[in-house]
Structures are given as structure tokens and as C-alpha cells.
Design an enzyme around this catalytic site. Sequence first.
Site, mmCIF file in Angstrom:
data_model
loop_
_atom_site.group_PDB
_atom_site.id
_atom_site.type_symbol
_atom_site.label_atom_id
_atom_site.label_comp_id
_atom_site.label_asym_id
_atom_site.label_seq_id
_atom_site.Cartn_x
_atom_site.Cartn_y
_atom_site.Cartn_z
ATOM 1 N N HIS A 67 0.830 -1.207 0.000
ATOM 2 C CA HIS A 67 0.000 0.000 0.000
ATOM 3 C C HIS A 67 0.870 1.266 0.000
ATOM 4 C CE1 HIS A 67 -3.712 2.280 1.240
ATOM 5 N NE2 HIS A 67 -2.775 3.118 1.649
ATOM 6 N N GLU A 68 1.766 1.358 0.957
ATOM 7 C CA GLU A 68 2.592 2.567 1.058
ATOM 8 C C GLU A 68 3.535 2.676 -0.140
ATOM 9 O OE1 GLU A 68 1.616 4.702 3.039
ATOM 10 O OE2 GLU A 68 0.378 3.396 4.268
ATOM 11 N N HIS A 125 1.738 4.397 -2.893
ATOM 12 C CA HIS A 125 1.795 5.860 -2.743
ATOM 13 C C HIS A 125 3.168 6.371 -3.192
ATOM 14 C CE1 HIS A 125 -1.990 6.599 -0.756
ATOM 15 N NE2 HIS A 125 -1.718 5.866 0.300
ATOM 16 N N HIS A 151 3.448 6.729 -6.854
ATOM 17 C CA HIS A 151 2.724 7.935 -7.266
ATOM 18 C C HIS A 151 3.638 9.157 -7.119
ATOM 19 C CE1 HIS A 151 -1.554 9.987 -6.971
ATOM 20 N NE2 HIS A 151 -0.989 10.171 -8.138
HETATM 21 ZN ZN LIG Z 1 -3.059 5.179 1.836
#
Ligand SMILES: [Zn+2]
Length: 679
Positions: free
Chosen positions: A471-472, A475, A478
Site C-alpha cells: 500500500h505505502e 503511494h 505515485h
Molecule cells: Zn493510503
Amino acid sequence: MNNPFLQPYHTLHDTTPFQQIRIEDYEPAVREGMRLEDEEIQQITGNPEEPTFQNTILALEHAGKALDRVTTVLFNLLSAETCDALEEIAEKLTPALSEHANNISLNEQLFARVKAVYDKRESLQLTPEERRLLEKSYDGFVRNGANLSEEDKATFRKLSMELSSLTLKFSQNHLKETNGYELVLHTEDELAGLPESAIEAAAHTAHEKGKEGCWVITLQAPSYVPFMKYSDKRELRKTLYMAYNTQCCHDNEFNNLKIVEQLVNLRMELAQLLGFKNYAEYVLKKRMAEHSENVYKLLNDLLEAYTPTARQEVEEIRALARELEGEDFELMPWDFSYYAEKLKNRKFSLDEEALRPYFELSRVKAGVFGLATRLYGITFKENKEIPVYHPDVQAYEVFDRDGSFLAVLYTDFHPREGKRSGAWMTSYKEQWIDDNGCNSRPHVSVTMNFTKATKDKPALLTFSEVNTFLHEFGHALHGMFANTRFQSMSGTNVYWDFVELPSQIMENFAIEKEFLNTFACHYQTGEPIPQELIQRIVDASNFNVAYACLRQLSFGFLDMAWYTRQSKFEGDVKAYEKEAWQRTQLLPQPKDTCMSVQFGHIMSGGYSAGYYSYKWAEVLDADAFSVFKETGIFNQDTARSFRENILSKGGTEHPMTLYKRFRGQEPTIEALLKRNGIK
Ligand SMILES: [Zn+2]
């Protein structure tokens, strides 16, 4: 002056020179940064020339870089590596910093120039990115009341002040109610069913509260959740459940019933003052969802799709409870987690601990980095020349497919004193392209609190920690792929209901055999993770998924019911709440309970008219991942399209425009239904 913040860094890739920064450098650098930004703003407002995009909007975008440089480090370290001295500095500087920010957002001369540019926007021949920056800048002022008459401005300020003091009061009341409650257990019999860790924690709490020899259960999640899940004592579960769900509606000074009414009404007034019909419309103007109708469509579509399965799930749990307790057993809210846990064990017997040996941290890291290499062709090279803020932190240079430098990535995996709990991604420097076309690459960090290595075992992660990593890291991608002209719209600077797409899409890989097989081997034997174990992870991941969905929907409906109101609320908060989420409730609801009075997310936490975002993001990530599923999860063309259309674009265009460019159509709930086994 020898302050590293006030001179060029002279480090590799201009990375933060953590070793050179002394605690006493922050304050002078912040004050100097504010002074410089004030000067930059004065240059804009004092410019005798006509306001243009260049001399106003662009100049404003470039202002404050010196301040940004120091505050970024300060606030990042407050989360990742803090100490009393740093806390003190932050406390001292925060009022000055918010006053500084207010002075800019309330600067009337500045707004007059921004508005002058905005008013002639059609004739300026701006690129889409410039146009979006202009709108963002203008809207920022307007949403702060800049366009109001003097009288309305005064009202706006009054409403804002009342709101901020009431939100504070709301959360203080909740905290006091939570902290003021304890369930004291005196006999071992009352501990029946609880796992050893919960009993130890309860004894520890008792010790702290001077109740030696007893056990104390509190309303804080680490105490409350295991008790509701494991305690064999139904009466105690009921007592605790009722205590939890009647917080802040007792007849005492911490009652929030009136405050809920006031908060909801104040937000409505504020939105209407700014020309919106209700608060939800005000919020949603800056969201991918855009309008209440779209939010309601999502909530209703999901409700319709998940309700039949949710009913079956509840039936199955009720059946188990009756099998164990007798035919006349009535399943109540305080029974649900308890029997759900028993059913889960019976169906899957999945022991989180049994998975750990396959998820040794260095292998997981190689797996996650390897996934990025496979999808995007990027590579990671640790470089010890890059300064770090703690010896546990590792710094990587990340290179693009063609070998060019892409970003710096810091990884910081384990808990320690001075680091807050949870997991997050952040940037020490964002990306932008300057006027000469020079692309200033970002410095991104992922920070976690994973299980540590011990004397005789390396760091072995749980499956949910593997998910958190993905998940991290999503990010982080991104942030690292950001490729936009303006920093304020770069990377993760996107609408709130869009920001979790890049992160959540990565979690989909965690249950893909093809991916797990690339790295998940037993740390001692090297044996790959058994297929049968993976299958059980997949099966268990959908356990009670429909019931959980309805619970999220109930909060979404409640949130929208409060913030789509167009007239003042006066009346019974509890009754209004029960009406608002009635269609989502599958268990009897005790009359006295109330969620709104303790629903910090929507009352005091910034999720007002935004709770739907959780489900919105899930729909997006499932829909987007379905393209990978169709084309092969490692398909490089799909990955390239995801990078080009979404990851590199930040907030430079409306998220729906970006999304459709990747997906070819608007998202639907179909992929999520499929993933959850609903269809
Ligand atoms: Zn998040």
C-alpha cells in the site's frame, strides 16, 4: 550563518543533509522562510504591471520554497524521529505558521490580482495544466471567503471560529468519555475466552490504575476489540458494548448531542454563505465524485449488491450461535464479533503466525521492488552516500528504464521511540519542472512499524504487514513517477477520493499466486509458500466481506444524511441517525446507542461528506486492477498506461478524465463485486 537550511545543500541529488541539521537551526530557518515568502508576496502585490498568469499565478506557485524546505523536514521528523526539543519547536512555531498562512489566504490585494487573471482566463490560451493551477489558486481564496461582502466575510470568520472551537470540544468530550470508563474484572472466571495477550494487557492497565490483582478493560480499541471478539461472558460483552456505544450521550458535561446539531448547522450555514446548497456540495466540488447524487448512487448500488450476501453471512453466524447456545438464542450486536471469530476459525483455521516464516522482510522488499521492476522497468540501488535521519533508514537511488535518475527512496521499517505508530508515505522534496525545463526529481519516504528482528530470528512480517508495505509503496510510486510542471499539483497532490487508488491497487498483488511465488519462501528452508496456504489466504480475505461493506455503507449514509441537509436540524439526533442508516442494519439496534456523537471522522476529523471515499477508492482500485487481471498482472503495456495516465499526472487534470484515459470508461462496481465473491 551556518544554517544548512539557508544555503545550498551540496549533497547527492540535493538530498536533505540530516547530519548537519542541529535542533537550533529550525526556528531561524522557519522565520527566515516566512520573511522571504512575505517578500515574494509583496513583490506580486506591488507589481505595477497588469496581473498576468506569469507575474501572479506562477509567481505565487514559486513563492515559499525556502519555507517549504525547512517545514517539510520539521513536520516529517515530528512523525518519524521526534524528541521533546523538536516537539517544543513545533509547538512554538505552529501559531506563527498558521498566522503566516492566514495572512496569505486573506490578503485582499493578492486575491484581487488572482481574480483579475481568473476573470480573463478564457482569453489567455493557457495549457490545461496552467488552467488547472489558476482555478486551484482562485478556488482556494474563494473557499476561504475572499469573494464575500465585508458583512458576509465577518459572518464567515465567526462561523469558522465557532466551528473550530466546537470540533475541539467534540473530540475532547469523546476522549474524556473514552478515558473515563473502565470495566474492572475481579475473578479469573471473568477472563474466560480471552487470549493471553489481552489478559496481560488488562492486568497491565489495572496495575497502571492502581488496581493491583484485578484486570481492567477500557474503551480503547486495543482493549475493546479483543474483548468483544473473544470474551465468553455474554453479559460483560453487553455491558462493554453499551458503554462503548452510549459514549457522549449521557447526562453529563461530555454530552455531544447538542454539539452534533450545532456542528451540522454551522457547516450548512458556511456552505450556503459561499453559495452552495449544502455542505456536501461544497466539499464534493473538490472531489472526484463531484456531486451528492454520485455518492448516493455508489452507496445505493453497493447496498443493493451486497445486502443478500450480508444477510447470508449473518444467518450463518446466527446458526453457529444457536448450535452452540440453543435454538432460542437471539443474536445481538454484542454477539456478532464473538461468533464471527468462531466461525472464521472453523472455516479457515488460518493462523497469521504460520505465514510469517514466508515473509522475511528482506525477501518481501526484494519482491516488492522486483514487482516495480517487472511492471515499470525501474531499478533500486542503495546508496550510503545519501544522508539519513536514523541508522535504521536506508536510502535508494531509483533509476528509470533508460537508466536516468528518477527519485530518491527512503525506507524506514521498524518501530522505535520517537516514531509515531501506523504506516505512511511522505516526501522530503516534491517534484516540479522549472521554467528552464529542468525536472527536479522527488525524494520520497515510506515509513512503517513492522515486526522487528530478534536475536535469533530475522524480521518476519505478518500477511497484513505485507499488504501495508504494498500500500505505502503504491503511494511512493505515485510520488516517484510524478512528472508535472507545478509542485502543488505533483504526485500525491490529488483529490482526496482519488489518492488511495495508486496505493490500494498494489494490495491486489498480495493475493496473486504469480506474485507471491516470486519471493515468498521459508526463511530457513527456502521452500516456496504452499499453494494451499495461498488459497486459504484468498478465501479468508472475503470472510464477512458483505457485512463489513454494509457497516461502511451505514457510516456513508449517516454522513450524507447530515451534510446534505438544506435546513437547520432541530430534534432527536438518535432517531435521525437510525432513520438515516436503517436500510443497512441487519441486527437489532438498542434504543440508547448513538454513533453521531462520537463519530470523529465526520464531525471533527475532516471526513465530513467524505466517508464514502473509502468505498469509492475500493471500487476504483478493483476496477483498475481488473485491467491487469485481463492482460496479465505483470503486463508492461498496462503498467505503462497506468503510469502515463495516472501515476505521472498528479492533480493536473480532473481525476475522472485521467481515469477514463487509462480505463477507457468510467469505473463500475463490477470488478469489486467479483473480487469479493458477490458475483
Ligand atoms: Zn493510503
